[in-house]
Design an enzyme around this catalytic site. Structure first.
Site, PDB file in Angstrom:
ATOM      1  N   GLY A 137       1.007  -1.159  -0.051  1.00  0.00           N
ATOM      2  CA  GLY A 137       0.044   0.028  -0.180  1.00  0.00           C
ATOM      3  C   GLY A 137       0.835   1.338  -0.066  1.00  0.00           C
ATOM      4  O   GLY A 137       0.377   2.413  -0.139  1.00  0.00           O
ATOM      5  N   ASP A 157       9.067  -7.755  -1.581  1.00  0.00           N
ATOM      6  CA  ASP A 157      10.506  -7.107  -1.833  1.00  0.00           C
ATOM      7  C   ASP A 157      11.066  -6.495  -0.748  1.00  0.00           C
ATOM      8  O   ASP A 157      11.665  -5.345  -0.619  1.00  0.00           O
ATOM      9  CB  ASP A 157      10.239  -5.898  -2.790  1.00  0.00           C
TER      10      ASP A 157
END
Lengths: 445, 290
Positions: free
Chosen positions: A301, A325
């Site tokens: 987000g 990631d």
């Protein structure tokens, strides 16, 4: 007559006991909702033997016995173990930092075990753009190694992100280690990473034997020599991903024609969407005769706005692969840390360079990505779960053994509550003691 | 023979399943005295199996001490083929209940010696003391198991060539391609079924109305093999209203009246499971007669 029946029955019973001793144990998991064949299947069971899912129909007719253990899942959802295609580190461990052999191994073990808490049962440790000497030291640790309840998640092979990337889309990578071109094709890649196969074909043989330490290469196809090398990399058994790239749409499509099947963290580190030239992002709208690639989405987000996540999902739902990631502060308690040469502060779901408001990377966990994905896109539970199971498995060509619950697949399972929190985890058919992992991760740091 | 008429397929299925459950409970099977049940495949018994599974899940019925023998299986079809009767029984019944794998018997259509397989099947049935209750369905031509019209009413378990009608009818399960339908099957014989101590046949649907009429209103005839049930001392047919379309009104009324009379004059609690009357309401002595 009666006596002979009893005698026959007891002989049969003795034979049964004997065969039970010889045959590997069978576990049946009941009272669960199973993600199978794009559906949530209720009132069915999962049968496990020797670390694999087995076909109960065959088991019933051929082995002619009942399961040894019946396990009640108490109504939880059971999905295949999550697969992560891009994670740089966690629990204070950074995969890109070479260490003495034993220390690096210890760090890997910590991450392998720690990731199970979040439902990840196999992953590609990701190495940022590095100098050749770094690759030569770290990659040999990252060959395929099967996981277990003791040793943690399966390592599927490394994801090397760079160094054949565009310096104009460098992200947090280090400029001085980038490779500006690959005019010698496969040879350049082989030398930089230290691949053992002299030719793509030789490397393929290693891949087939799971001796290839690289599973995914992120590269920028617009760099000189890279575009023409993509077919060789694919031939070598490596998944090619487009990322950290300024490629225009025609370059991006050529990369796909040449065999690229993935987009590294969509929207991040690539040319922005322009309606006349949508660049790499434009691959989501490719013409029908071109297979559309899978795309990684950092679903925290923050790195990608929720609306962008929804746009990507709406245009190509079957291509979504959720990634964290994450950097090495993922999984650590909140606080200040010295990670490599960086001082960082971890607050909630974000990590900043100490004393600044600059994000130092992502610290989201993969289960949280799944929850976010549903929140952002209103997709179905099945679609969200497939974005961390079936989709990455298919991308990596391991969909017969990972990312699915079907006979022959590895019994890597995640038990989830209705609100998608991880409750129980199985690796290769054995249940993981999640509580012991919690203690270890915090105390050992 | 009893003929029980129920409103529709659902009501028939429930009645038969409940009957099977009650019979098993009455029998009180144990490891040394198992209940031996003969089972069919096809569309007729699906509702019965669904109800049996429900009973099992509700804790009302255990298969722990039940031995089953299935009626038939195709020849040459792999056991794991979705249309094999092994697959049918697995997905409709066995996977849902606590039956022991070693207690389940289905003919092996891939046996190297098919005749021997059939002979052994009969021996296995005999070894457990015969079948207590054989459930069955019928085809529109009145066949039971794969005993096609013209099969000997004294037939035993054997290899059988399927009638063209059956192959055409079954093509819907094989991509509508009649060349994919196996044309041989192993099947228990008419006599194997009739040897059971009790036989219960499910007949539903208007398309089976003629078969029902032929089987119970006309003589015993090998062209309608299920008509052999007329000679069985404990035979029961459970059918729906649609299946009675070709019967005489008199026949239907008679069989309906039996249940009614029992209900009104005797009380259903006084009627034995198999239709016997324990005592007549107001009667001086307790008697038991069929």
């Amino acid at each position: 007559m009666k006596l002979s029946i009893i005698a026959a029955l007891s002989v049969a019973a003795a034979a049964l006991v004997m065969s039970k001793e010889n045959e590997p144990k069978v576990t049946k998991i009941i009272n669960c909702r199973i993600l199978r064949d794009h559906k949530i299947v209720e009132k069915d069971a999962i049968w496990i033997q020797s670390g694999k899912i087995i076909d109960p129909h065959k088991f019933f007719w051929y082995q002619k016995r009942l399961p040894d253990v019946v396990l009640d899942a108490e109504g939880l959802i059971i999905a295949p173990g999550f697969i992560e295609a891009q994670i740089n580190g966690a629990f204070g461990v950074d995969f890109s930092v070479p260490m003495d052999h034993d220390i690096y191994e210890k760090g890997l073990l910590k991450v392998n075990r720690g990731l199970l808490k979040y439902g990840t049962t196999s992953y590609c440790p990701t190495i940022v753009s590095s100098s050749s000497s770094v690759y030569h030291r770290v990659l040999p640790h990252l060959k395929l190694r099967a996981g277990s309840a003791e040793t943690g998640a399966t390592i599927l092979g490394a994801h090397v992100e760079g160094p054949f990337i565009n310096k104009a889309r460098i992200g947090a990578h280090e400029l001085k280690v980038l490779q500006a071109s690959a005019n010698d094709g496969y040879k350049n890649f082989k030398e930089v990473y230290g691949l053992e196969g002299e030719t793509p074909e030789a490397q393929r043989k290693l891949s087939d034997k799971d001796l290839n330490c690289i599973k995914i290469i992120t590269c920028a196809p617009e760099l000189e020599g890279v575009m023409d090398t993509i077919p060789d990399l694919v031939k070598a058994g490596i998944t090619v991903s487009v990322g950290h790239s300024m490629a225009n749409i025609s370059q991006a499509e050529r990369a796909v024609e040449n065999g690229a099947t993935f987009i590294t963290h969509l929207f991040n580190a690539m040319s922005q969407f322009h309606h006349r030239d949508p660049g790499v992002i434009g691959l989501l709208g490719s013409r029908l005769d071109l297979p559309r690639p899978y795309y990684g989405l950092i679903c925290d987000g923050i790195h990608v706005h929720p609306n962008s996540v929804k746009i990507a999902y709406d245009s190509h739902p079957k291509g979504a692969i959720l990634i964290t990631d994450a950097m090495s502060a993922m999984g650590l308690p909140l606080g200040n840390y010295q990670l490599g040469n960086m001082s960082v502060t971890k607050e909630d779901d974000r990590v900043y360079i100490e004393g600044t408001e600059t994000l130092a990377g992502s610290v989201i966990t993969l289960d949280a990505c799944v929850r976010n994905f549903i929140k952002f896109t209103h997709c179905s539970l099945v679609e969200a779960l497939e974005a961390v199971t079936l989709h990455p498995a298919t991308l990596l060509g391991i969909q017969d053994t990972k990312g699915v619950i079907k006979p022959g697949a590895d019994a890597d399972l995640v038990f989830l509550s209705d609100d998608l929190y991880v409750k129980r985890v199985f690796v290769a058919g054995e249940e993981v003691d999640l509580k012991s992992i919690d203690v270890e991760a915090v105390e050992k740091f | 023979m009893r003929l029980v008429i129920r409103k529709d397929f659902e009501a028939v299925s429930y009645h038969v399943a409940k009957y099977v459950k009650e019979r098993i409970k009455e029998f009180a099977p144990t490891a040394t005295k198992p209940f031996v049940l003969g089972l069919p495949t096809g569309s007729s018994p699906i509702g019965v199996y669904r109800n049996l599974v429900k009973f099992h899940q509700a804790g009302e019925l255990s298969f722990q001490h039940i031995i089953t023998f299935n009626m038939d299986e195709y020849v040459g079809l792999p056991r794991d083929h979705p249309e094999s009767y092994h697959s049918f029984m697995w997905s409709n019944l066995f996977k849902h209940v606590d039956i022991l794998p070693e207690n389940v018997h289905i003919l092996d259509g891939n046996a190297t010696d098919l005749d021997l397989e059939c002979q052994r099947y009969e021996e296995k049935i005999a070894a457990v003391g015969g079948i207590e209750l054989f459930l069955g369905g019928i085809g529109p031509d009145g066949h039971i198991a794969f005993n096609e019209p013209g099969s000997s009413l004294n037939s035993r378990t054997r290899v059988k060539t399927l009638a063209y009608d059956t192959i055409v009818a079954n093509a819907r399960f094989f991509d509508n391609d009649i060349t994919k339908v196996p044309n041989l099957a192993l099947t228990v014989g008419v006599a194997t079924v009739m040897d059971a101590r009790e036989v219960c046949i499910i007949i539903t649907g208007a398309h089976k109305a003629l078969a029902l009429a032929k089987c119970i209103e006309e003589g015993v005839n090998h062209m309608w093999t299920v008509s052999a049930i007329q000679l069985h001392p404990r035979g029961m047919i459970v059918c729906d209203e649609d299946a009675t379309l070709e019967l005489h009104v008199k026949t239907v009324n008679y069989f309906k009246s039996i249940e009614k009379v029992h209900e009104q004059l005797i009380g259903s609690d006084n009627v034995g499971l198999q239709g016997g009357v324990r005592s007549w309401r107001g009667g001086a002595e307790s008697t038991y007669h069929q």
